[in-house]
Design an enzyme around this catalytic site. Structure first.
Site, mmCIF file in Angstrom:
data_model
loop_
_atom_site.group_PDB
_atom_site.id
_atom_site.type_symbol
_atom_site.label_atom_id
_atom_site.label_comp_id
_atom_site.label_asym_id
_atom_site.label_seq_id
_atom_site.Cartn_x
_atom_site.Cartn_y
_atom_site.Cartn_z
ATOM 1 N N GLU A 167 0.811 -1.210 0.000
ATOM 2 C CA GLU A 167 0.000 0.000 0.000
ATOM 3 C C GLU A 167 0.846 1.262 0.000
ATOM 4 O OE1 GLU A 167 -4.023 -1.369 2.243
ATOM 5 O OE2 GLU A 167 -2.369 -0.975 3.579
ATOM 6 N N CYS B 34 6.234 -7.219 7.210
ATOM 7 C CA CYS B 34 7.374 -6.768 8.021
ATOM 8 C C CYS B 34 7.846 -7.950 8.850
ATOM 9 C CB CYS B 34 6.936 -5.619 8.945
ATOM 10 S SG CYS B 34 8.307 -4.815 9.798
ATOM 11 N N CYS C 195 6.129 -5.335 16.095
ATOM 12 C CA CYS C 195 5.736 -4.323 17.073
ATOM 13 C C CYS C 195 4.275 -4.593 17.429
ATOM 14 C CB CYS C 195 5.935 -2.933 16.499
ATOM 15 S SG CYS C 195 7.640 -2.672 15.972
HETATM 16 FE FE1 SF4 Z 1 7.352 -3.193 11.186
HETATM 17 FE FE2 SF4 Z 1 7.252 -2.310 13.722
HETATM 18 FE FE3 SF4 Z 1 7.423 -0.544 11.690
HETATM 19 FE FE4 SF4 Z 1 5.169 -1.965 12.084
HETATM 20 S S1 SF4 Z 1 6.045 -0.420 13.458
HETATM 21 S S2 SF4 Z 1 6.189 -1.603 10.114
HETATM 22 S S3 SF4 Z 1 6.003 -3.946 12.808
HETATM 23 S S4 SF4 Z 1 8.956 -2.098 12.300
#
Ligand code: SF4
Ligand code: SAH
Length: 417
Positions: free
Chosen positions: A122, A142, A146
């Site tokens: 996206e 990812c 998180c």
């Molecule tokens: Fe990846 Fe953490 Fe960034 Fe989300 S916040 S895209 S899980 S690194």
């Protein structure tokens, strides 16, 4: 410095290799988008042009691709009519495939895109009174988990290629109608005044879409070098910000080789909380991270590092946390600004956003500590385009499930032989 290298962290954190440079296409043609000018020239030579011709043609083509945004060789009006089919036979000018385009009531736009091999990702465009920011993805999914981030619940499918990354910027310019008209456009009604370089809608880029850009360093760098090239897309590095959750070993190279503004997803001021919500902290700890920020090439008071801080109710939002944040940033003598991000909810999230009063109090404390701490207005929440809401269909699968699927695929293949 504590040696945390061997500590396990949740999820797979190693960069996943992707095919670099040219992705093979079924029709054998080469997509030029994402290739640096020197590579285009090489390819023209390999395809049979002599050195002088290759040099000239690659320069012209590069200009049409990145400065003028054409997507057909036929539109390259200063290239001879016989040369254009020669190019079309051998090369293509790719754009990410748009699956869906959505418009938020606040003007934010989100595009669901698809790679040639069928993966969704996206990009988001956020218009403001004085700027327009494109939020660009670096990976499909990812590797990091998180706990407050929707993308983090996806598995990593793969890194995006330079072409797929710079392609987002090109697609946004297409959609916004922002390619300059100018001398090389031989339309009869040409008007130099239409060259609107100074009044563009798309003025800023943030690498804050899906994925961790510093786990796809080479491709992100190559794409951003194209975005910044004054002979092409020509966006100033001062208008580009890369956000990382704290991949310390790549931060110095990011400053040296790309030189864009840095944003760091700090989100917590002590080890326990950061270990929990940004699990990468178990590998690269808070103090080392702040030291790496202090060492970031190019960080000055004029170009401060942005510390992103998501406001999670009763997790990281107390007055003590705010005081500790000020103390830490001062201890490391950081040219810093803090960006407070109200938590954006998503289905199944285990957090709530801090109350507005709490956010205000937190912001005031940081501000009184001499550090600017604006609260980021959530944008595009109604179309799930806000920070941390991006997620496409690729579910995070357990290792066991991936093994099961691999076994089933192998069996199916064996059965079909
Ligand atoms: Fe990846 Fe953490 Fe960034 Fe989300 S916040 S895209 S899980 S690194
Ligand atoms: N992977 C990079 C960049 C993408 S995320 C990084 O983590 O920095 C962009 C920002 O949105 C990060 O600061 C991220 O922590 C934040 N974010 C993620 N999920 C969020 C959510 N649900 N609400 C608010 N901000 C979120």
């Amino acid at each position: 410095m504590a040696d945390t290298n061997l500590m396990p962290i949740a999820g797979q954190i190693d960069p996943v290799p992707t095919a670099r440079d040219i992705t093979p296409r079924e029709d054998g043609r080469v997509d030029l988008i994402g290739l640096p000018p020197t590579r285009i020239r090489e390819l023209f030579e390999e395809a049979g042009l002599d050195t002088r011709q290759a040099k000239l043609r690659s320069k012209q083509v590069y200009h049409w691709l990145y400065h003028r945004g054409v997507s057909e060789f036929e539109d390259m009006t200063d290239i001879s009519k016989t040369m254009r089919p020669w190019l079309t036979e051998r090369f293509v000018i790719g754009r990410p495939h748009v699956v869906e385009a959505q418009h938020s009531t606040d003007g934010t736009r989100k595009w669901l895109l698809q790679t040639d091999d069928g993966h969704d990702y996206e990009m988001v465009f956020i218009p403001d009174a004085d700027r327009g920011t494109l939020c660009v993805s670096s990976q499909v999914g990812c590797t990091l988990n998180c706990t407050f981030c929707h993308t983090g619940t996806m598995r990593l499918v793969r890194n995006l290629t330079p072409g797929e990354i710079v392609g987002q910027v090109m697609l946004a310019r297409d959609a916004l109608g922002e390619w300059p008209k100018g001398k090389m456009d031989f339309a009869e009604d040409e008007d130099e005044a239409e060259y609107r370089a100074d009044s563009r809608l798309l003025t800023n880029i943030v690498m804050m879409g899906m994925g961790e850009p510093l786990y796809n360093f080479d491709n992100v760098r190559d794409a951003l070098l194209l975005v910044m090239d004054s002979a092409g897309l020509a966006l100033s590095k001062r208008r580009i910000t890369l956000s990382t959750s704290g991949v310390i070993p790549m931060m110095e190279r990011c400053g040296a080789e790309i030189g864009v503004n840095l944003a760091v997803s700090l989100h917590a001021v002590n080890k326990d909380v950061r270990d929990e919500i940004v699990p990468l902290n178990r590998k690269y700890g808070l103090e080392e991270l702040l030291q790496a920020c202090a060492d970031y090439p190019g960080a000055t008071n004029a170009r401060r590092i942005t510390f992103e801080y998501v406001m999670l109710k009763d997790k990281n939002d107390s007055d003590e946390d705010a005081h500790e944040l000020v103390r830490l940033l001062k201890q490391f003598n950081l040219p810093a600004k803090v960006n407070l991000i109200p938590f954006n909810p998503w289905p199944g999230a285990n957090y709530e956003c801090s109350d507005p009063d709490r956010i205000r109090s937190f912001s005031n404390i940081v501000f009184e500590g001499g550090i600017s701490a604006p609260v980021r207005t959530p944008r595009g929440r109604d179309i799930d385009a806000a920070c941390g809401q991006l997620k496409t269909a690729a579910e995070k699968k357990s290792r066991a499930q991936m093994d099961r699927e691999a076994a089933a695929a192998a069996e199916a293949e064996a059965a079909s032989e």
